[in-house]
Scaffold this motif. Structure first.
Motif, short mmCIF file in Angstrom:
data_model
loop_
_atom_site.label_atom_id
_atom_site.label_comp_id
_atom_site.label_asym_id
_atom_site.label_seq_id
_atom_site.Cartn_x
_atom_site.Cartn_y
_atom_site.Cartn_z
N ARG A 1 3.86 1.34 -13.67
CA ARG A 1 2.42 1.39 -13.86
C ARG A 1 1.91 -0.03 -14.02
N MET B 1 -2.68 1.30 -11.84
CA MET B 1 -2.15 1.58 -10.52
C MET B 1 -0.75 2.15 -10.71
N TYR B 2 -0.53 3.38 -10.22
CA TYR B 2 0.74 4.06 -10.42
C TYR B 2 1.60 3.97 -9.16
N LEU C 1 -11.96 -1.84 -6.22
CA LEU C 1 -10.64 -1.58 -5.65
C LEU C 1 -10.75 -0.64 -4.45
N TYR D 1 0.83 -1.20 0.00
CA TYR D 1 0.00 0.00 0.00
C TYR D 1 0.87 1.26 0.00
N VAL E 1 -4.47 5.79 -8.30
CA VAL E 1 -5.07 4.78 -9.18
C VAL E 1 -6.04 5.48 -10.11
N ILE F 1 1.82 2.80 -3.48
CA ILE F 1 0.81 3.29 -4.42
C ILE F 1 0.70 4.81 -4.35
#
Length: 251
Positions: free
Chosen positions: A183, A177-178, A193, A162, A168, A165
């Protein structure tokens, strides 16, 4: 690991679920059975976290099963009969899968189960502490700090922390998701999500974006800046998000 059983009076149906379970890294198959009575014994013995449960069975229906031990485990119903959906949700089932069950729909359901069980575990341990150390200091029990997302091939799953991240972006039935320098694209809706990601630090700020508040460098009006990316704040989410920012700005 989430300990699972499959319960169906048709053995071929439990075999399909067992095969699906074997493909998901965070699931563990405890067993399969055509007898709901045997399944109840497993649940009451504390061997099961998640039950994949048929409804129409001769010994005991799935609804009767829920009435007996629905509060002792999580349940995903697997059935060919859509008319029981409402009654199932009244017993707090996680999801309702209609046969024949495609793997992608199964995968979506178990991710939802994982999210709910992680949330419940975090709530249960929020006030729990480990025994005092010699210094008299107690230590909180940590919650899970990662998730798995489906990769580009059928049985590939990627572990994502987590804390990595940034944000998103939703793309119809997919999300991007970046992460720093990376990516990831996975087959999942942004709404699903959002249920998996812990809040905070994650906030949905637009119908197409979820951001990590920890990664925000600046908020300017209706624009959020994360690195070199500017993300709009949607009208539906604006008041709640800006109120949260104002609260955090108080000294």
């Amino acid at each position: 690991m989430i300990r699972c059983i499959a319960v169906d009076d048709e053995a071929y149906a439990t075999n399909i679920i067992a095969d699906y379970i074997s493909k998901v890294p965070f699931l563990e198959l405890v067993g399969t059975t055509t007898s709901p009575i045997e399944a109840i014994n497993w649940v009451q013995d504390g061997k099961v976290d998640l039950v994949f449960l048929d409804i129409q069975m001769p010994e005991l229906t799935g609804i009767q099963f829920l009435k007996i031990c629905g509060n002792k485990c999580k349940v995903i119903l697997t059935t060919a009969y859509p008319e029981y959906a409402l009654e199932g949700y009244e017993h707090d089932v996680i999801d309702y899968l209609l046969k024949p069950i495609p793997f992608d729909r199964f995968f979506k359901a178990v991710h939802k189960a994982q999210s709910i069980m992680q949330r419940d575990a975090a709530n249960a341990t929020a006030s729990a502490t480990l025994p005092e150390t010699e210094t008299g200091i107690t230590t909180a029990v940590p919650a899970a700090d990662y998730m798995f997302v489906k990769g580009e091939s059928k049985n590939k799953f990627l572990k994502v922390a987590y804390s990595d991240i940034l944000y998103v972006e939703g793309l119809k039935n997919y999300v991007s998701m970046y992460l720093p320098g990376q990516r990831l694209v996975t087959y999942q809706s942004l709404t699903d999500l959002a249920e998996q990601l812990p809040q905070p630090p994650f906030y949905r700020v637009h119908r197409s974006y979820i951001i990590s508040i920890d990664k925000v460098s600046m908020v300017d009006g209706n624009t959020i800046y994360i690195g070199d990316k500017d993300i709009p704040v949607g009208e539906t989410y604006r008041d709640g998000f800006l109120n949260m920012i104002r609260e955090k700005s108080k000294v």
